[in-house]
Design an enzyme around this catalytic site. Structure first.
Site, PDB file in Angstrom:
ATOM      1  N   THR A 118      -1.927  -2.503  -4.005  1.00  0.00           N
ATOM      2  CA  THR A 118      -1.827  -3.483  -5.095  1.00  0.00           C
ATOM      3  C   THR A 118      -2.812  -4.626  -4.862  1.00  0.00           C
ATOM      4  O   THR A 118      -3.222  -4.873  -3.731  1.00  0.00           O
ATOM      5  CB  THR A 118      -0.417  -4.109  -5.165  1.00  0.00           C
ATOM      6  OG1 THR A 118      -0.209  -4.870  -3.960  1.00  0.00           O
ATOM      7  CG2 THR A 118       0.658  -3.068  -5.316  1.00  0.00           C
ATOM      8  N   ASP A 136      -6.918   8.178   1.717  1.00  0.00           N
ATOM      9  CA  ASP A 136      -6.649   7.660   3.063  1.00  0.00           C
ATOM     10  C   ASP A 136      -6.534   8.797   4.073  1.00  0.00           C
ATOM     11  O   ASP A 136      -6.649   9.974   3.732  1.00  0.00           O
ATOM     12  CB  ASP A 136      -5.369   6.822   3.037  1.00  0.00           C
ATOM     13  CG  ASP A 136      -5.230   5.938   4.258  1.00  0.00           C
ATOM     14  OD1 ASP A 136      -6.237   5.324   4.654  1.00  0.00           O
ATOM     15  OD2 ASP A 136      -4.124   5.868   4.828  1.00  0.00           O
ATOM     16  N   TRP A 143     -12.266  -6.521  -0.434  1.00  0.00           N
ATOM     17  CA  TRP A 143     -11.188  -7.503  -0.615  1.00  0.00           C
ATOM     18  C   TRP A 143     -11.723  -8.939  -0.601  1.00  0.00           C
ATOM     19  O   TRP A 143     -11.294  -9.771  -1.383  1.00  0.00           O
ATOM     20  CB  TRP A 143     -10.125  -7.353   0.489  1.00  0.00           C
ATOM     21  CG  TRP A 143      -9.328  -6.086   0.385  1.00  0.00           C
ATOM     22  CD1 TRP A 143      -9.378  -5.017   1.225  1.00  0.00           C
ATOM     23  CD2 TRP A 143      -8.354  -5.747  -0.619  1.00  0.00           C
ATOM     24  NE1 TRP A 143      -8.505  -4.045   0.814  1.00  0.00           N
ATOM     25  CE2 TRP A 143      -7.860  -4.467  -0.302  1.00  0.00           C
ATOM     26  CE3 TRP A 143      -7.843  -6.403  -1.748  1.00  0.00           C
ATOM     27  CZ2 TRP A 143      -6.885  -3.821  -1.077  1.00  0.00           C
ATOM     28  CZ3 TRP A 143      -6.874  -5.770  -2.509  1.00  0.00           C
ATOM     29  CH2 TRP A 143      -6.412  -4.499  -2.184  1.00  0.00           C
ATOM     30  N   TYR A 163      -7.838   4.752  -3.207  1.00  0.00           N
ATOM     31  CA  TYR A 163      -8.736   5.467  -2.312  1.00  0.00           C
ATOM     32  C   TYR A 163      -8.036   6.612  -1.608  1.00  0.00           C
ATOM     33  O   TYR A 163      -6.808   6.719  -1.632  1.00  0.00           O
ATOM     34  CB  TYR A 163      -9.337   4.510  -1.280  1.00  0.00           C
ATOM     35  CG  TYR A 163      -8.311   3.691  -0.513  1.00  0.00           C
ATOM     36  CD1 TYR A 163      -7.616   2.662  -1.153  1.00  0.00           C
ATOM     37  CD2 TYR A 163      -8.035   3.930   0.813  1.00  0.00           C
ATOM     38  CE1 TYR A 163      -6.676   1.917  -0.475  1.00  0.00           C
ATOM     39  CE2 TYR A 163      -7.091   3.174   1.508  1.00  0.00           C
ATOM     40  CZ  TYR A 163      -6.422   2.173   0.852  1.00  0.00           C
ATOM     41  OH  TYR A 163      -5.479   1.434   1.519  1.00  0.00           O
ATOM     42  N   ARG A 206      -6.870  -1.505  -5.289  1.00  0.00           N
ATOM     43  CA  ARG A 206      -7.787  -0.539  -4.708  1.00  0.00           C
ATOM     44  C   ARG A 206      -7.112   0.830  -4.679  1.00  0.00           C
ATOM     45  O   ARG A 206      -5.923   0.942  -4.339  1.00  0.00           O
ATOM     46  CB  ARG A 206      -8.145  -0.982  -3.279  1.00  0.00           C
ATOM     47  CG  ARG A 206      -9.129  -0.070  -2.568  1.00  0.00           C
ATOM     48  CD  ARG A 206      -9.411  -0.595  -1.149  1.00  0.00           C
ATOM     49  NE  ARG A 206     -10.112   0.409  -0.366  1.00  0.00           N
ATOM     50  CZ  ARG A 206     -10.051   0.502   0.969  1.00  0.00           C
ATOM     51  NH1 ARG A 206      -9.332  -0.360   1.651  1.00  0.00           N
ATOM     52  NH2 ARG A 206     -10.704   1.438   1.613  1.00  0.00           N
ATOM     53  N   GLU A 241       0.869  -1.181   0.000  1.00  0.00           N
ATOM     54  CA  GLU A 241       0.000   0.000   0.000  1.00  0.00           C
ATOM     55  C   GLU A 241       0.903   1.228   0.000  1.00  0.00           C
ATOM     56  O   GLU A 241       1.793   1.329   0.837  1.00  0.00           O
ATOM     57  CB  GLU A 241      -0.853   0.057   1.267  1.00  0.00           C
ATOM     58  CG  GLU A 241      -1.629  -1.197   1.593  1.00  0.00           C
ATOM     59  CD  GLU A 241      -2.015  -1.210   3.082  1.00  0.00           C
ATOM     60  OE1 GLU A 241      -2.542  -0.196   3.570  1.00  0.00           O
ATOM     61  OE2 GLU A 241      -1.772  -2.229   3.729  1.00  0.00           O
TER      62      GLU A 241
END
Lengths: 453, 65
Positions: free
Chosen positions: A68, A59, A420, A57, A55, A9
């Site tokens: 990933t 944060d 997920w 987004y 994903r 991430e």
């Protein structure tokens, strides 16, 4: 073959610089809204899954974050991490056009680093799926801490400091680590983070969430960071490490190692011995070599081992020889050369700017990419692998199934809610697909699953 | 013997610590640049044409995770 799920991430830093005289200023929040506008198309929240299974987004702290998809091969993970940069870059270009249409002329810079000018930090988190029953968390943490403290000598992304504080250090993140073990991700960050949301069968799996590392531009550094950690985890799971590397003060050690660009600083072990980060990493390497003489290997593991040995040998001779491989060395070389040839001071704004622009993910703007284009960077991937990862999920994990659904959604064929571990298909299909095992490429249809219990 | 060993480590670490912050500004010998590195410096010049001081000052993010 031994399989594991790996994920990265990345929280990006972002700023918009208005054109001289003509541009109006936009806040970070506004720029991030522009960045997401194309991709969320009518949805309420800046939070979407993509057709490659990833994903994207917004944060905490307004950072655009790219996670990933679940990968079961580390080289594939490096490709998906790079694919994330390219996707975000493409969105930035579109955002600039939309901003211009609204009267905001300016340039968006997006940095894959971990620090802003005043010392705020944002992260790059690694995720490793582990079988819960193989090892206790206590044992896992105690064997990982000395490894995490010392691996920065090849994973660090480098940081310019004030000249009276030593000019440069190895890691962006190290000085922000305050605890050995902690659940916090925004305050007292730990070498070991205890967040454990496996997004899978909790009984069977744990998720190791690693927040201690730097964001990497270099494919080489990313490969070593995740690949070597994966090998260490296998050894811990198989109870193979029989040496005790416990450090007297791990938090102090992670700070001190980061401060020494010669990588020679000795740190004290619990048993009174003093070793350098290089010596400790050699011990882990020798242990891994013995382990792989009796455990199953695979081409990616072989490649990681080969490069690990190479890097250790070079670090021992002179870390500056790794100016094509490791982020912290590449960046230092760029800055040092520039400072010398342009007669600049290390304390200048120009040097701080290069320290940032090294991490600019736009290939036409970033210093790392300018060096790569000139053949000054050692690569792991073909560009074709990255291009493929921008659109296609990994073949053998559940990301494949998710990616297929997202493609259908994007083509207007179905409506669904995605996370997920589940996919909920709305009218007229009304189906719920669940996944309790990310290593399996298929989700199970919930109704069938429930009836079979 | 153990105390001697300890002493030896200690001396080592002091020596290391003195050399820990080499001053890159004091290194006078400017090496010949390869063509690629020279070209890279020119490209960095272009990046720095904008006001770096203002840029760096403005680069403030909220803390993340």
């Amino acid at each position: 073959m031994h399989r594991r799920i790996y994920g990265l991430e990345t929280e990006y830093g972002i700023i918009c610089t208005p054109d001289k005289n003509r541009g109006k200023k936009l806040t970070v929040q506004n720029v991030v809204m522009y960045l997401f506008r194309e991709i969320i198309s009518g949805r309420m929240y800046p939070d979407v899954f993509l057709e490659n299974g990833a994903r994207f987004y917004q944060d905490i702290g307004c950072h655009p974050e790219y996670a990933t998809p679940e990968c079961d091969d580390v080289i594939d993970l490096v490709a998906h991490d790079k694919a994330g940069e390219r996707i975000v870059t493409r969105l930035a270009t579109t955002a600039e056009r939309r901003m211009k249409a609204d009267g905001f002329r300016g340039k968006i810079s997006i940095f894959k680093n971990n620090l802003d000018t005043v010392g705020n930090t944002y992260g790059c988190h690694e995720n490793y799926l582990m079988e819960r029953e193989k090892v206790s968390f206590r044992q896992l943490a105690s064997q990982l801490i000395p490894f995490f403290v010392t691996r920065q000598i090849y994973t660090g992304a480098g940081k310019v400091k004030r000249s009276d504080q030593g000019f440069y250090e190895i890691s962006q993140r190290a000085q922000h680590i305050r605890e050995e073990i902690s659940i916090a991700t925004t305050t007292a960050r730990g070498i070991i983070n205890t967040r454990d949301e496996p997004h899978a069968d909790r009984e069977k799996y744990r998720r190791l969430h690693v927040i201690v590392g730097d964001s990497n531009m270099s494919e080489y550094s990313t490969l070593l960071k995740v690949g070597i950690t994966g090998i260490i985890l296998r050894m811990i799971e198989d109870h193979f490490i029989n040496e005790h590397f416990a450090l007297r003060n791990s938090v102090q050690a992670i700070h001190e190692i980061s401060e020494d660009i010669n990588c020679k600083r000795l740190i004290e072990l619990d048993n009174g011995k003093r070793l350098s980060a290089i010596e400790l990493q050699w011990r882990y390497f020798e242990c891994a070599k013995r382990y792989l003489e009796q455990a199953e290997s695979d081409p990616t593991t072989d490649e990681v081992m080969k490069r690990w040995e190479y890097v250790m040998t070079q670090l021992e001779q002179d870390p500056m020889q790794l100016d094509r491989e490791l982020d912290w060395v590449i960046k230092r070389k760029c800055i040092e050369t520039y400072v010398k040839h342009r007669s600049l001071k290390w304390d200048s704004a120009e040097v701080k700017r290069i320290d940032l622009e090294y991490h600019n993910i736009r290939q036409d703007l970033g210093v790392f990419y300018k060096a790569e284009k000139r053949g000054l960077i050692e690569r792991i991937l073909d560009d074709s692998h990255i291009r493929k990862a921008m659109h296609s999920p990994p073949e053998n994990t559940r990301a494949k199934f998710r990616g297929r659904f997202i493609k259908l959604v994007n083509n207007g064929k179905v409506l669904c809610g995605v996370n997920w571990s589940y996919i909920q298909l709305y009218e007229p299909y009304q189906k719920l697909y669940l996944s309790t095992d990310p290593l399996k490429p298929e989700f199970e249809e919930a109704s069938r699953m429930i009836y079979s219990i | 013997m153990p105390s001697e060993k300890q002493q030896e480590y200690k001396d080592n670490s002091i020596k290391e610590n003195e050399e820990i912050y080499p001053n890159p500004e004091l290194n006078e010998n400017v090496d010949e640049l390869t063509e690629d590195l020279d070209a890279l410096l020119d490209e960095i010049d272009e990046i720095l044409e904008e006001d770096s001081e203002e840029f760096v000052e403005n680069y403030i993010q909220r803390g993340g995770q």
